[in-house]
Design a protein around this motif. Sequence first.
Motif: not given
Length: 300
Positions: A242-264
């Motif tokens: 009904d035009g309203m946001v009820t669920n939301f999730r975003r993933i950025t390159p930084t999220d993957h960069l900062m994953t434990p054991g990841g690129v950084l």
Amino acid sequence: MRTRGTSGSAMMKARPSAPLPVAGLVVGKSAEDAAELLPRLFNLCRVTQDMAARMAFGLQPGRNPMEELRREILRDHLIKFCISFPAFFGRNPRPLPQDLMSGSRQVRASLFGVHGCPPTTPSEFDAFLNAGDAAGETLDQIGVCFAPGEAATAILSTVSRQNVFGAEALENSVAARQAHHPVMRHVERKYGRGPLWRATARLYDAEDCLTGRLQEAVLVRPGRAIVPAARGTYAISADVEDGMVTNFRRITPTDHLMTPGGVLDQSLASLPHKNAELAPLVLDILDPCIPVSLVEVRDA
């Protein structure tokens, strides 16, 4: 390449700032209000965020969204090569060229030097590094700082529409987008997936922006959008009722960069203690979009 010289006895660890509770700020708002809010929350990748949000929320995109997206990404690459990277080597910044998307001689010279186009073969790339011109000079200086395998990572799974929302460590970067290029493969074979490999990727990504070959934004299904960004791949998953946001999730390159054991983590772990003073350069090349502190950790 020229010889390198380093010193030091410490290794570095990264500590990111606390994440902003984005979902809590978006859920409960109208789709239009949420789409307008997201780019205002962050001063980076505004076009990427607006485009992904509008696609995921089922809203009309802005005018010429892919052209604006290419302009945004190209500008980010130019800032790195003209301002940010040179500063690490004590060089004065170069002004950003005007009319970025024109493909003018000035724009191309700022990136590719006198030839006006990026090197296409390993031999052309080696000549580009030694010409002392434009981005080639900067890439040469980056390459001098790191021996093969230093500040490098293992080969991680490349981000895709199937795994972008997963929790595993992924290669979500500009380098992931350009890894297939013959010069990128040459750099990877010779030096590993380290700073030179990652910085060089921006050269070919800039060319794709200028020629219109940049990876397209994708609406995977209603409510799920994946959009190229200046640091890699950005994704939003959302539900709208009904035009309203009820669920939301975003993933950025930084999220993957900062994953434990990841690129950084891997990049800093493979940076020798004696080269710890290069950690800020590594961080600038990896380019997280949130504040990150580098903490010195010394051997007992």
